[in-house]
Motif scaffolding. Structure first.
Motif, PDB file in Angstrom:
ATOM      1  N   TYR A  98      28.645  32.427  40.169  1.00  0.00           N
ATOM      2  CA  TYR A  98      29.423  33.750  40.097  1.00  0.00           C
ATOM      3  C   TYR A  98      30.412  34.708  39.569  1.00  0.00           C
ATOM      4  CZ  TYR A  98      33.083  30.505  40.438  1.00  0.00           C
ATOM      5  OH  TYR A  98      34.193  30.098  39.930  1.00  0.00           O
ATOM      6  N   PRO A  99      30.390  35.684  39.863  1.00  0.00           N
ATOM      7  CA  PRO A  99      30.929  36.945  38.870  1.00  0.00           C
ATOM      8  C   PRO A  99      32.744  36.261  38.982  1.00  0.00           C
ATOM      9  CG  PRO A  99      29.840  37.762  40.045  1.00  0.00           C
ATOM     10  CD  PRO A  99      29.841  36.891  41.000  1.00  0.00           C
ATOM     11  N   LYS A 100      32.954  35.688  37.846  1.00  0.00           N
ATOM     12  CA  LYS A 100      34.390  35.016  37.324  1.00  0.00           C
ATOM     13  C   LYS A 100      35.041  35.954  36.787  1.00  0.00           C
ATOM     14  CE  LYS A 100      32.193  30.604  36.387  1.00  0.00           C
ATOM     15  NZ  LYS A 100      30.822  31.948  36.237  1.00  0.00           N
ATOM     16  N   PRO A 101      36.477  36.290  37.227  1.00  0.00           N
ATOM     17  CA  PRO A 101      36.655  37.657  36.541  1.00  0.00           C
ATOM     18  C   PRO A 101      37.509  36.867  34.497  1.00  0.00           C
ATOM     19  CG  PRO A 101      38.570  36.640  38.424  1.00  0.00           C
ATOM     20  CD  PRO A 101      37.276  35.553  37.915  1.00  0.00           C
ATOM     21  N   ILE A 102      37.129  37.792  33.858  1.00  0.00           N
ATOM     22  CA  ILE A 102      37.192  37.809  32.469  1.00  0.00           C
ATOM     23  C   ILE A 102      38.229  38.558  31.839  1.00  0.00           C
ATOM     24  CG2 ILE A 102      35.830  37.933  30.358  1.00  0.00           C
ATOM     25  CD1 ILE A 102      33.250  38.421  31.778  1.00  0.00           C
ATOM     26  N   ALA A 107      33.447  46.557  31.803  1.00  0.00           N
ATOM     27  CA  ALA A 107      31.408  47.010  31.803  1.00  0.00           C
ATOM     28  C   ALA A 107      31.009  47.714  32.387  1.00  0.00           C
ATOM     29  CB  ALA A 107      30.696  46.194  31.082  1.00  0.00           C
ATOM     30  N   ASN A 108      30.950  49.035  32.387  1.00  0.00           N
ATOM     31  CA  ASN A 108      29.564  49.910  33.394  1.00  0.00           C
ATOM     32  C   ASN A 108      27.940  49.827  32.836  1.00  0.00           C
ATOM     33  OD1 ASN A 108      32.193  51.143  34.353  1.00  0.00           O
ATOM     34  ND2 ASN A 108      31.860  52.692  32.407  1.00  0.00           N
ATOM     35  N   LEU A 109      27.472  49.644  33.886  1.00  0.00           N
ATOM     36  CA  LEU A 109      26.010  49.498  33.727  1.00  0.00           C
ATOM     37  C   LEU A 109      25.303  50.013  34.698  1.00  0.00           C
ATOM     38  CD1 LEU A 109      25.852  45.291  33.488  1.00  0.00           C
ATOM     39  CD2 LEU A 109      25.808  46.825  31.413  1.00  0.00           C
ATOM     40  N   SER A 110      23.974  49.643  34.647  1.00  0.00           N
ATOM     41  CA  SER A 110      23.400  51.125  35.353  1.00  0.00           C
ATOM     42  C   SER A 110      22.960  50.101  36.031  1.00  0.00           C
ATOM     43  CB  SER A 110      21.796  51.357  34.628  1.00  0.00           C
ATOM     44  OG  SER A 110      20.691  52.430  35.789  1.00  0.00           O
ATOM     45  N   TRP A 111      22.190  50.485  37.931  1.00  0.00           N
ATOM     46  CA  TRP A 111      21.750  50.118  38.803  1.00  0.00           C
ATOM     47  C   TRP A 111      20.858  50.351  39.617  1.00  0.00           C
ATOM     48  CZ3 TRP A 111      23.777  48.240  44.127  1.00  0.00           C
ATOM     49  CH2 TRP A 111      22.927  47.481  45.120  1.00  0.00           C
ATOM     50  N   VAL A 115      24.572  54.579  37.054  1.00  0.00           N
ATOM     51  CA  VAL A 115      25.598  53.918  36.767  1.00  0.00           C
ATOM     52  C   VAL A 115      26.890  53.540  37.295  1.00  0.00           C
ATOM     53  CG1 VAL A 115      26.944  54.024  34.089  1.00  0.00           C
ATOM     54  CG2 VAL A 115      24.560  54.794  33.839  1.00  0.00           C
ATOM     55  N   LEU A 116      27.037  52.497  37.216  1.00  0.00           N
ATOM     56  CA  LEU A 116      28.378  51.407  38.489  1.00  0.00           C
ATOM     57  C   LEU A 116      29.365  50.808  37.573  1.00  0.00           C
ATOM     58  CD1 LEU A 116      26.020  50.679  41.346  1.00  0.00           C
ATOM     59  CD2 LEU A 116      27.356  52.492  40.905  1.00  0.00           C
ATOM     60  N   PRO A 117      30.568  51.267  37.547  1.00  0.00           N
ATOM     61  CA  PRO A 117      31.062  49.480  36.851  1.00  0.00           C
ATOM     62  C   PRO A 117      30.995  48.436  37.340  1.00  0.00           C
ATOM     63  CG  PRO A 117      32.482  50.960  38.644  1.00  0.00           C
ATOM     64  CD  PRO A 117      31.067  51.313  38.719  1.00  0.00           C
ATOM     65  N   TYR A 118      31.053  47.124  36.282  1.00  0.00           N
ATOM     66  CA  TYR A 118      30.374  46.287  36.644  1.00  0.00           C
ATOM     67  C   TYR A 118      31.717  45.490  36.512  1.00  0.00           C
ATOM     68  CZ  TYR A 118      27.794  42.094  35.224  1.00  0.00           C
ATOM     69  OH  TYR A 118      27.190  41.093  35.602  1.00  0.00           O
ATOM     70  N   TYR A 119      32.384  45.503  35.472  1.00  0.00           N
ATOM     71  CA  TYR A 119      34.196  44.995  35.270  1.00  0.00           C
ATOM     72  C   TYR A 119      34.597  45.638  35.308  1.00  0.00           C
ATOM     73  CZ  TYR A 119      32.537  40.029  35.559  1.00  0.00           C
ATOM     74  OH  TYR A 119      32.370  39.059  36.232  1.00  0.00           O
ATOM     75  N   ASP A 120      36.148  45.925  35.734  1.00  0.00           N
ATOM     76  CA  ASP A 120      37.019  46.589  35.459  1.00  0.00           C
ATOM     77  C   ASP A 120      38.613  45.923  35.103  1.00  0.00           C
ATOM     78  OD1 ASP A 120      38.680  48.933  34.521  1.00  0.00           O
ATOM     79  OD2 ASP A 120      39.204  49.413  36.716  1.00  0.00           O
ATOM     80  N   GLY A 122      39.332  42.695  33.652  1.00  0.00           N
ATOM     81  CA  GLY A 122      38.223  41.938  33.893  1.00  0.00           C
ATOM     82  C   GLY A 122      37.968  41.010  35.252  1.00  0.00           C
ATOM     83  N   GLN A 123      38.108  42.131  36.216  1.00  0.00           N
ATOM     84  CA  GLN A 123      38.147  42.190  37.293  1.00  0.00           C
ATOM     85  C   GLN A 123      36.783  42.034  37.450  1.00  0.00           C
ATOM     86  OE1 GLN A 123      39.981  39.928  39.337  1.00  0.00           O
ATOM     87  NE2 GLN A 123      41.131  39.942  37.817  1.00  0.00           N
ATOM     88  N   PRO A 124      35.713  41.238  38.354  1.00  0.00           N
ATOM     89  CA  PRO A 124      33.967  41.862  39.101  1.00  0.00           C
ATOM     90  C   PRO A 124      33.938  42.990  40.239  1.00  0.00           C
ATOM     91  CG  PRO A 124      34.521  39.502  39.490  1.00  0.00           C
ATOM     92  CD  PRO A 124      35.532  40.487  38.545  1.00  0.00           C
ATOM     93  N   MET A 125      33.620  43.871  39.525  1.00  0.00           N
ATOM     94  CA  MET A 125      33.660  45.149  40.952  1.00  0.00           C
ATOM     95  C   MET A 125      32.382  44.605  41.628  1.00  0.00           C
ATOM     96  SD  MET A 125      35.981  46.669  39.872  1.00  0.00           S
ATOM     97  CE  MET A 125      36.178  47.973  40.583  1.00  0.00           C
TER      98      MET A 125
END
Length: 162
Positions: A98-102, A107-111, A115-120, A122-125
């Motif tokens: 499960y997406p944990k805070p880092i 990071a932004n990734l393609s879905w 292109v969408l924000p994946y983590y902002d 440290g928080q999972p988007m």
């Protein structure tokens, strides 16, 4: 004789795993196959062996006891066995990944082409949670199909109780 057809149904379910993985996981990971970019056969063989090696343990440790428990309690049906298989296939992924805070990670990734924000910071988007759910459903579909194949094979070739 009863053990033999359960063993054969298990073997069929295990041998079908690479085919199901090609159908369910490659599209989820964004792979698009055409004649020009089809993966080499040796890579597909290694992938198939890896999928079978990973699927043997859960099928033997969880699938067969689940089948036996459903059969003994007379609750065995296509839907009950396939639903249990789907839940068992999804559960390890849901618990472990499960997406944990880092802290400090962005990071932004393609879905699906966007292109969408994946983590902002440290928080999972939302995308991280959507990708988590999409992959879990892929595992669930894989388990559901495995349970369905096992049940249909067992049902067709089962022996009468004496």
């Amino acid at each position: 004789m009863k053990t033999l057809h359960i063993t054969l149904a298990t073997l069929v379910a295990i041998l079908l795993q690479p085919v199901l993985a090609l159908i369910t996981f490659f599209p989820l990971m964004g792979a698009e196959f055409s004649i020009s970019n089809f993966p080499p056969l040796d890579l597909l063989a290694i992938f198939g062996l890896a999928v079978m090696a990973v699927s043997i343990l859960p099928i033997l440790l969880f699938g067969i006891p689940c089948f036996d428990a459903l059969n003994k309690t007379q609750k065995l049906s296509f839907l009950s066995l396939s639903g249990c298989a789907a839940a068992m296939a999804m559960l390890p992924y849901l618990v472990i990944t499960y997406p944990k805070p880092i802290p400090g990670f962005t990071a932004n990734l393609s879905w699906h082409g966007h292109v969408l924000p994946y983590y902002d910071n440290g928080q999972p988007m939302a995308y991280a949670w959507l990708r988590y759910a999409e992959t879990a459903l892929g595992f669930g579909a894989h388990g559901f199909l495995c349970g369905t194949v096992f049940y249909l094979f067992w049902r067709k070739y089962r022996t009468q109780e004496v």
